[in-house]
Design a protein around this motif. Structure first.
Motif, PDB file in Angstrom:
ATOM      1  N   SER A  29       0.799  -1.222   0.000  1.00 53.25           N
ATOM      2  CA  SER A  29       0.000   0.000   0.000  1.00 53.25           C
ATOM      3  C   SER A  29       0.835   1.277   0.000  1.00 53.25           C
ATOM      4  CB  SER A  29      -0.959   0.006   1.196  1.00 53.25           C
ATOM      5  OG  SER A  29      -0.252   0.259   2.402  1.00 53.25           O
ATOM      6  N   ARG A  74      -3.634   3.145  -1.744  1.00 52.43           N
ATOM      7  CA  ARG A  74      -4.639   2.741  -0.758  1.00 52.43           C
ATOM      8  C   ARG A  74      -5.053   1.301  -1.035  1.00 52.43           C
ATOM      9  NH1 ARG A  74      -9.546   6.674  -0.192  1.00 52.43           N
ATOM     10  NH2 ARG A  74      -8.005   7.665   1.154  1.00 52.43           N
ATOM     11  N   TRP A 117      -8.218  -1.109   6.256  1.00 51.13           N
ATOM     12  CA  TRP A 117      -7.936   0.039   5.394  1.00 51.13           C
ATOM     13  C   TRP A 117      -6.488   0.432   5.606  1.00 51.13           C
ATOM     14  CZ3 TRP A 117      -9.070   5.592   7.205  1.00 51.13           C
ATOM     15  CH2 TRP A 117      -8.608   6.515   6.264  1.00 51.13           C
ATOM     16  N   GLU A 120      -3.329   2.818   4.111  1.00 50.67           N
ATOM     17  CA  GLU A 120      -3.063   4.028   3.332  1.00 50.67           C
ATOM     18  C   GLU A 120      -1.571   4.325   3.428  1.00 50.67           C
ATOM     19  OE1 GLU A 120      -4.551   7.134   0.955  1.00 50.67           O
ATOM     20  OE2 GLU A 120      -5.910   5.843   2.074  1.00 50.67           O
ATOM     21  N   ASP A 121      -0.919   4.372   2.282  1.00 48.77           N
ATOM     22  CA  ASP A 121       0.494   4.720   2.200  1.00 48.77           C
ATOM     23  C   ASP A 121       1.365   3.952   3.208  1.00 48.77           C
ATOM     24  OD1 ASP A 121       2.685   5.937   1.095  1.00 48.77           O
ATOM     25  OD2 ASP A 121       2.525   7.721   2.344  1.00 48.77           O
ATOM     26  N   ARG A 158      -4.562   2.013   8.754  1.00 47.26           N
ATOM     27  CA  ARG A 158      -5.290   3.138   9.335  1.00 47.26           C
ATOM     28  C   ARG A 158      -6.417   2.660  10.244  1.00 47.26           C
ATOM     29  NH1 ARG A 158      -4.415   7.749   6.052  1.00 47.26           N
ATOM     30  NH2 ARG A 158      -5.563   8.907   7.623  1.00 47.26           N
TER      31      ARG A 158
END
Length: 180
Positions: free
Chosen positions: A12, A16, A33, A35-36, A40
């Motif tokens: 990721s 995302r 989830w 993200e980068d 998260r």
């Protein structure tokens, strides 16, 4: 964190990743989830979230129908929700990709076997989605089907690349004569 989560964190980076999984009809529904490169938010039940920003999705969770208070606690007075439909709506909002029957039906699935199998033997993998209007898409693959597909892809990947050259068609004598 498990090895799979560590791999997804790495994948990721710069993007995302949203994942929802269920355990073949058993009462385990997991949402993640990333993200980068960062987990998260993750949860089994939306009122018990974890991750680096577990409460960031509370407004969105409420918007897609999960029975939560504005503080992210379970709201006893809220009506029940179809969890699969709500989590698919959440994934759609996070990714911008709408999961439709044709997307699932026409998608190309990359299947493979993980060499380190779990302690318990498994016999199949199932994709089972029920959308908001209660339409169901169900597709399963047996262990043998996955092994065959994995072997075929491995063989194709190791096959030599053959480039052939076909000469352009030559004109026959009558064509030469008519051009003159």
């Amino acid at each position: 964190m498990g090895i799979a989560a560590q791999c997804v964190e790495t994948l990721s980076k710069g993007s995302r990743v949203v994942a929802h999984s269920t355990n073949g009809g058993k009462p385990i529904h997991l949402f993640h989830w990333f993200e980068d490169g960062e987990l998260r938010t993750t949860f089994e039940g939306p009122s018990s979230r974890d991750g680096n920003t577990p409460d960031e999705l509370v407004p969105l969770l409420r918007e897609v129908g999960f029975p939560l208070t504005s503080e992210g606690e379970h709201d006893e007075s809220a009506p029940d929700v179809d969890r699969k439909a709500a989590v698919l709506a959440l994934a759609e909002r996070l990714t911008g990709i709408r999961v439709t029957e044709s997307l699932i039906r026409d998608a190309t699935y990359e299947l493979g076997l993980v060499p380190e199998q779990p302690a318990e033997e498994w016999t199949s993998v199932v994709v089972d989605i029920t959308d908001a209007p209660r339409e169901r898409l169900h597709r399963g693959w047996t262990y043998e089907e996955m092994a065959t597909a994995s072997d075929r892809v491995r063989a194709e990947a190791n096959a030599p690349v053959v480039i052939t050259y076909n000469e352009p068609p030559t004109r026959d004598r009558s064509e030469h004569e008519t051009d003159e």
